[in-house]
Design an enzyme around this catalytic site. Structure first.
Site, PDB file in Angstrom:
ATOM      1  N   PHE A  23       0.811  -1.224   0.000  1.00 52.81           N
ATOM      2  CA  PHE A  23       0.000   0.000   0.000  1.00 52.81           C
ATOM      3  C   PHE A  23       0.841   1.269   0.000  1.00 52.81           C
ATOM      4  O   PHE A  23       0.359   2.321  -0.412  1.00 52.81           O
ATOM      5  CB  PHE A  23      -0.967  -0.011   1.195  1.00 52.81           C
ATOM      6  CG  PHE A  23      -0.431   0.656   2.423  1.00 52.81           C
ATOM      7  CD1 PHE A  23       0.441  -0.010   3.265  1.00 52.81           C
ATOM      8  CD2 PHE A  23      -0.784   1.957   2.731  1.00 52.81           C
ATOM      9  CE1 PHE A  23       0.953   0.612   4.394  1.00 52.81           C
ATOM     10  CE2 PHE A  23      -0.275   2.584   3.859  1.00 52.81           C
ATOM     11  CZ  PHE A  23       0.590   1.918   4.695  1.00 52.81           C
ATOM     12  N   LYS A  24       2.095   1.191   0.453  1.00 54.93           N
ATOM     13  CA  LYS A  24       2.914   2.405   0.487  1.00 54.93           C
ATOM     14  C   LYS A  24       3.132   2.977  -0.911  1.00 54.93           C
ATOM     15  O   LYS A  24       3.409   4.159  -1.075  1.00 54.93           O
ATOM     16  CB  LYS A  24       4.243   2.142   1.185  1.00 54.93           C
ATOM     17  CG  LYS A  24       4.071   1.895   2.674  1.00 54.93           C
ATOM     18  CD  LYS A  24       5.385   1.795   3.409  1.00 54.93           C
ATOM     19  CE  LYS A  24       5.176   1.614   4.902  1.00 54.93           C
ATOM     20  NZ  LYS A  24       4.669   0.262   5.239  1.00 54.93           N
ATOM     21  N   ASP A  25       2.986   2.109  -1.919  1.00 55.30           N
ATOM     22  CA  ASP A  25       3.091   2.578  -3.306  1.00 55.30           C
ATOM     23  C   ASP A  25       2.093   3.701  -3.599  1.00 55.30           C
ATOM     24  O   ASP A  25       2.407   4.621  -4.343  1.00 55.30           O
ATOM     25  CB  ASP A  25       2.791   1.435  -4.284  1.00 55.30           C
ATOM     26  CG  ASP A  25       3.927   0.427  -4.382  1.00 55.30           C
ATOM     27  OD1 ASP A  25       5.090   0.823  -4.200  1.00 55.30           O
ATOM     28  OD2 ASP A  25       3.639  -0.749  -4.648  1.00 55.30           O
TER      29      ASP A  25
END
Ligand SMILES: *Cc1c(COP(=O)(O)O)cnc(C)c1O
Length: 395
Positions: A23-25
């Site tokens: 999710f950090k993308d």
């Protein structure tokens, strides 16, 4: 892309389709482009220096690669991150990307970055910046997918609230949900899931926030004791009373503990999922639905199961998936047959054997400063070739 899919009794918000499958993308893909845009307007350059224990580094690299005027230096503890995590970083050969393997621990890496950032003269001269999890642009970007997710729930047209369960480490992702709620999104409950590092569940259950020893668990991106965004939560809880927040944070810095009255009317639940529960959740969900959860997502699934009866039945129940299971095959293999095709992903399968570019440094802040200075002048290709030539001459 943030698709919502129905899995068993819950919905799964899949934030796992970015270039590094986590999710950090979502935030870092935006951040790179924002930096590029703003630097272009101002005619400036930015050199980012970061430390990673595995996860954030690769998302940052894939967010910043190819962005003009940006160089990114990422340190990691040599030999102490998973080979796949290393490969996700070191196979990026772009001229603005520097992967630095430090002989030492993650704490050494963090200290080197901190020393460099607190040298204000150096920082200013070399236009040094950061992308760590307290960067508010990252949180702002994350608010958006809660809206996107809610609009995909079956009750959205009628304004029926949704409950979100979020695997939590630095408190960034779930804080974005709370901001979305305060912006008017019908969120009827927020379930904070942690692992055996249970400082946050303890706080929500007792009102006491107390620093402990960080433990390694099956969900390593959540192996955090002191959540760097917790102060922002306090600020919301205390209605923006900065003075009181400062007093609490000072007492935490001094005594390793702070205390607040419990918020009884709260929509929050907070639960700690241990390693065994993580594995059994992966196994049970896979058996019942055919879906494979990664260990971080599994903690949130488990927490949702534990407390979802406390919310009205018509509320949609959304579990936030933060990583693709193929990033954590070893833990998943404890739960399911080891030859399952869900344990691999095309973008990871091609990495072994690819060319890598890794620079090696001792755990020495001055050496990092020298390296960054050289890297800014020569680019990673240039530094690499100089090292090769030198090795050739001597060897
Ligand atoms: C970073 C991360 C988390 C924790 O997110 P926070 O915003 O720090 O709470 C959870 N799961 C995965 C896979 C992560 O990479």
């Amino acid at each position: 892309m943030a698709p919502l899919s129905k899995v068993g009794a819950f919905h799964l918000l899949e934030l796992i389709h970015g270039p590094t499958l986590a999710f950090k993308d979502v935030a870092l893909q935006l951040l790179g482009r924002l930096f590029g845009e703003i630097l272009e307007q101002r005619g400036e350059c930015l050199n980012i220096v970061a430390a990673t224990s595995g996860d954030t580094g690769s998302a940052a690299i894939h967010g910043m690669r190819g962005i003009p005027r940006v160089k990114l230096f990422v340190t990691h503890p040599a030999g102490r991150i998973a080979p796949l995590q290393r490969l996700q970083m070191s196979t990026v050969l772009d001229d603005g990307i520097f992967n630095i393997a430090v002989t030492g621990t993650f704490d050494d890496c963090q200290k080197m970055v901190k020393d460099l950032s607190s040298d204000l003269e150096f920082k200013e001269r070399h236009h040094i910046g950061a992308v760590n999890s307290i960067n508010f642009a990252r949180i702002a970007a994350q608010i958006v997918y809660y809206f996107a997710a809610y609009l995909q729930t079956p009750g959205a047209g009628r304004g029926v609230p949704a409950v979100f369960s979020v695997p939590t480490g630095n408190f960034g992702n779930i804080l974005a949900a709370e901001y979305a709620r305060r912006m008017g999104l019908p969120i009827g409950g927020l379930v904070l899931a942690s692992n055996e590092n249970r400082i946050l569940p303890d706080f929500f259950q007792t009102g006491r926030y107390r620093r402990g020893e960080a433990k390694s668990t099956h969900s390593p991106a959540m192996d955090i004791q002191v959540a760097s965004n917790f102060e922002r939560y306090l600020h919301l809880r205390l209605n923006g009373d900065g003075k009181q927040v400062a007093e609490l944070m000072n007492s935490f810095a001094r005594d390793g503990a702070l205390e607040l009255p419990l918020d009884n009317m709260s929509l929050w639940r907070a639960l700690a999922c241990d390693n065994e529960q993580t594995v059994s959740t992966i196994a049970a969900v896979h058996q019942k639905t055919g879906r494979l959860l990664d260990p971080h997502t599994a903690t949130a699934w488990w927490a949702m199961q534990e407390c979802c009866d406390e919310f009205p039945t018509e509320y949609s129940r959304v579990v936030v998936a933060t990583a693709h299971p193929a990033k954590f095959p070893d833990v998943c293999r404890l739960a399911i047959a080891s030859e399952d095709p869900l344990l691999t992903h095309a973008t990871l399968a091609v990495l072994p054997g690819k060319e890598e570019r890794l620079f090696h440094l001792e755990a020495d802040s001055e050496k990092l400063k020298e390296f960054v200075t050289r890297g800014i002048a020569q680019g990673s290709e240039g530094v690499f070739q100089n090292l090769e030539e030198k090795a050739g001459r001597h060897g």
